[in-house]
Write a protein that holds these residues in place. Sequence first.
Motif, PDB file in Angstrom:
ATOM      1  N   LEU A 405       1.041  -0.844  -0.258  1.00 47.19           N
ATOM      2  CA  LEU A 405       0.228  -0.482   0.150  1.00 47.19           C
ATOM      3  C   LEU A 405       0.876   0.924   0.063  1.00 47.19           C
ATOM      4  N   LYS A 406       2.378   0.969  -0.159  1.00 42.83           N
ATOM      5  CA  LYS A 406       3.185   2.307   0.035  1.00 42.83           C
ATOM      6  C   LYS A 406       3.330   2.497   0.976  1.00 42.83           C
ATOM      7  N   LYS A 407       2.590   2.855   2.039  1.00 41.05           N
ATOM      8  CA  LYS A 407       2.373   3.307   3.215  1.00 41.05           C
ATOM      9  C   LYS A 407       1.589   2.939   4.438  1.00 41.05           C
ATOM     10  N   LYS A 408       1.713   2.904   5.691  1.00 40.88           N
ATOM     11  CA  LYS A 408       0.674   2.509   6.750  1.00 40.88           C
ATOM     12  C   LYS A 408      -1.196   3.163   5.877  1.00 40.88           C
ATOM     13  N   VAL A 409      -1.793   1.879   5.747  1.00 41.99           N
ATOM     14  CA  VAL A 409      -3.307   2.806   5.559  1.00 41.99           C
ATOM     15  C   VAL A 409      -3.962   1.591   6.766  1.00 41.99           C
ATOM     16  N   LYS A 410      -5.127   1.914   7.492  1.00 41.43           N
ATOM     17  CA  LYS A 410      -6.130   1.229   8.231  1.00 41.43           C
ATOM     18  C   LYS A 410      -7.311   1.024   7.202  1.00 41.43           C
ATOM     19  N   PHE A 411      -8.185   0.140   7.680  1.00 45.61           N
ATOM     20  CA  PHE A 411      -8.982  -0.530   7.032  1.00 45.61           C
ATOM     21  C   PHE A 411      -9.793  -2.048   8.059  1.00 45.61           C
ATOM     22  N   ASN A 412     -10.888  -1.999   6.963  1.00 41.54           N
ATOM     23  CA  ASN A 412     -11.451  -3.322   8.369  1.00 41.54           C
ATOM     24  C   ASN A 412     -12.541  -3.966   6.903  1.00 41.54           C
ATOM     25  N   VAL A 413     -12.631  -3.853   5.715  1.00 40.74           N
ATOM     26  CA  VAL A 413     -12.871  -4.428   4.829  1.00 40.74           C
ATOM     27  C   VAL A 413     -12.015  -4.803   3.281  1.00 40.74           C
ATOM     28  N   LEU A 414     -12.654  -5.599   3.458  1.00 40.21           N
ATOM     29  CA  LEU A 414     -11.515  -6.275   1.901  1.00 40.21           C
ATOM     30  C   LEU A 414     -12.846  -6.232   0.779  1.00 40.21           C
ATOM     31  N   GLN A 415     -12.556  -5.876  -0.719  1.00 40.21           N
ATOM     32  CA  GLN A 415     -13.711  -6.182  -1.551  1.00 40.21           C
ATOM     33  C   GLN A 415     -12.945  -7.494  -2.236  1.00 40.21           C
ATOM     34  N   LEU A 416     -14.244  -8.001  -2.964  1.00 43.28           N
ATOM     35  CA  LEU A 416     -13.399  -8.840  -3.994  1.00 43.28           C
ATOM     36  C   LEU A 416     -14.139  -9.456  -4.611  1.00 43.28           C
ATOM     37  N   GLN A 417     -13.535  -9.037  -6.043  1.00 43.91           N
ATOM     38  CA  GLN A 417     -14.430  -9.801  -7.151  1.00 43.91           C
ATOM     39  C   GLN A 417     -13.908 -10.411  -8.331  1.00 43.91           C
ATOM     40  N   GLU A 418     -14.632 -11.631  -8.359  1.00 53.47           N
ATOM     41  CA  GLU A 418     -14.165 -12.580  -9.965  1.00 53.47           C
ATOM     42  C   GLU A 418     -14.763 -11.764 -10.880  1.00 53.47           C
ATOM     43  N   PRO A 419     -14.205 -12.144 -12.303  1.00 45.66           N
ATOM     44  CA  PRO A 419     -14.825 -11.998 -13.532  1.00 45.66           C
ATOM     45  C   PRO A 419     -15.632 -13.133 -13.632  1.00 45.66           C
ATOM     46  N   ILE A 420     -16.653 -12.952 -13.353  1.00 42.28           N
ATOM     47  CA  ILE A 420     -17.378 -13.902 -13.284  1.00 42.28           C
ATOM     48  C   ILE A 420     -18.493 -15.099 -15.382  1.00 42.28           C
ATOM     49  N   GLN A 421     -18.360 -14.022 -15.513  1.00 33.51           N
ATOM     50  CA  GLN A 421     -18.324 -14.664 -16.995  1.00 33.51           C
ATOM     51  C   GLN A 421     -17.509 -15.554 -17.321  1.00 33.51           C
ATOM     52  N   LEU A 422     -16.348 -16.205 -16.605  1.00 35.25           N
ATOM     53  CA  LEU A 422     -15.655 -17.329 -16.293  1.00 35.25           C
ATOM     54  C   LEU A 422     -15.866 -18.450 -16.063  1.00 35.25           C
ATOM     55  N   GLY A 423     -17.426 -17.889 -15.084  1.00 36.01           N
ATOM     56  CA  GLY A 423     -17.566 -18.971 -14.218  1.00 36.01           C
ATOM     57  C   GLY A 423     -17.216 -18.608 -12.302  1.00 36.01           C
ATOM     58  N   GLN A 424     -17.407 -19.335 -11.748  1.00 33.78           N
ATOM     59  CA  GLN A 424     -16.909 -18.291  -9.957  1.00 33.78           C
ATOM     60  C   GLN A 424     -15.978 -19.619  -9.909  1.00 33.78           C
TER      61      GLN A 424
END
Length: 517
Positions: A405-424
């Motif tokens: 992240l190049k510097k310290k960052v505070k967070f508590n949520v991750l968001q992930l996505q798959e390109p589902i047009q190619l299946g899950q």
Amino acid sequence: MLNNRKQRDLQVALTYTIIILTLTTIVSVSVSVQHPTAAPLPVLPIPTARHLQWHQSELAMFLHFGTNTFTDSEWGDGAAPPSTFSPDSLDARQWATVALSAGFRRLLLTAKHHDGFCLWPSNYTDYSVKASPWRGGSGDVVRDLAIAVKELRLELGLYLSPWDRHQDCYGQTLEYNQFYLAQMTELLTRYGDIKEIFLDGAKGEGEKDMEYFFDVWFNMIHQLQPGALIFSDAGPDLRWVGDEAGVAGSTCWSPFNTSAAKIGDVDTQYAREGDELGQEWVPAECDVSIRPGWFWHPSEAPKSAHTLLDIYYKSVGRNCLLLLNVPPNSSGLISPEDIQVLLEFSELLSSIFSKNLAERAMITASSTRGGGDSLFDVSNVLEETIYTYWAPAEGQSDWMLHVDLKKKVKFNVLQLQEPIQLGQRIISFHVDCLNDKGEWHTMVDGTTIGYKRLLLFSEVETRHLRLVIDQARADPLISFFGVHLDPYSKMTKDDSMLKRTKNPQQIERSDSISYFI
Ligand code: FUL
């Protein structure tokens, strides 16, 4: 003289050679541009274009409205006189405007609920708006909403209850199925594009012999509205999630087998989780009401925006669409207190998700299909679309993205996505972060990603994190990686994995993230 000619010939030959070499280079460069690294093979099943549009709309608004709104009931018995239906300020444009301003792109109306009263002037019954005092019997709620939705470029869906407690022919299977098909035809041919038909399998007590010809209905719906997705307990296009709380399983597959599900008799765990081995693409839709009831009741109040945010994590954040019911009141308008909550909810979402705290991160991958800088480069995961993605080199079993992240960052949520047009594809994964002592700690793990996965955990502050994909049905693909700070949601248990982590070699992971969210 001879030498001069030789020299000239040599010069000409040299010039031709240079021209040919240059042309060859140009041709080979353009050939390689035309033939980039082949994309990974799709993994079946895959979604239709209608599904992709549905997934990306994320939020839909359900509108339960009818005689129940005026009689303070949930399941009308079909005996309320049509004169009961008398909204003095009905304004479908207000419904659509509220939906649009709160970020909802699709509206679904109860064209007919179990009481049998039709919100459009059906030719097949006398129990409809035509017989009511509203607009002297010339009103049509479905038409008003269809016009508003079209003007605001939203999408329309309809619920036509199979259970009809008013119609005399209900209980006579063949006759009622024909009646139902005739009413469905009116809805599918009078109001332009219909994007979704919502069905349940409700039946009256003592009506066990009443059979609904679902397959015939499905065929007719697809025939008259090829762009419409059909929702029911068992698809064929969208499935019920198995509860009316808007909560999907923390494992949630879009693959599903409709042959393993029965309308009106649901295996709720199968509905919640879907099926890793499923052969059809039937994602789950999470229906829940903003108020305790589906219909408006003067004594009930809406849930808070924070509660809606929690539901959002457990529905949209688990690969589903959230179908939130916002019932218009007896004036025919969405109540001010509901609007207030919806706008607050929309503000919460944009304050958390409009900025990806990893947007300037330096990301490296364990490997890349076709090498770095290819079409499948890891930098794609910072683009907010499912249409570009990172793909690993073929034949690997270690799949990892390292995020600086190049510097310290505070967070508590991750968001992930798959390109589902190619299946899950992704079965399980975990995310580690680096602490001040240079040790990697697992902060969260999970199963399934799909169109979108949101993971909420105790706040961390770090510069380095890594996403490790533990198991996948085929080469895993990631289209989006986001890091966010949600200052509003509290963990239900302060049971951070960081406390349980020993050292980099001995990373201990919980079996499930479920108690975090
Ligand atoms: C159920 C109905 O019985 C409820 O009244 C409500 O309409 C809900 C969305 O579907 O099947």
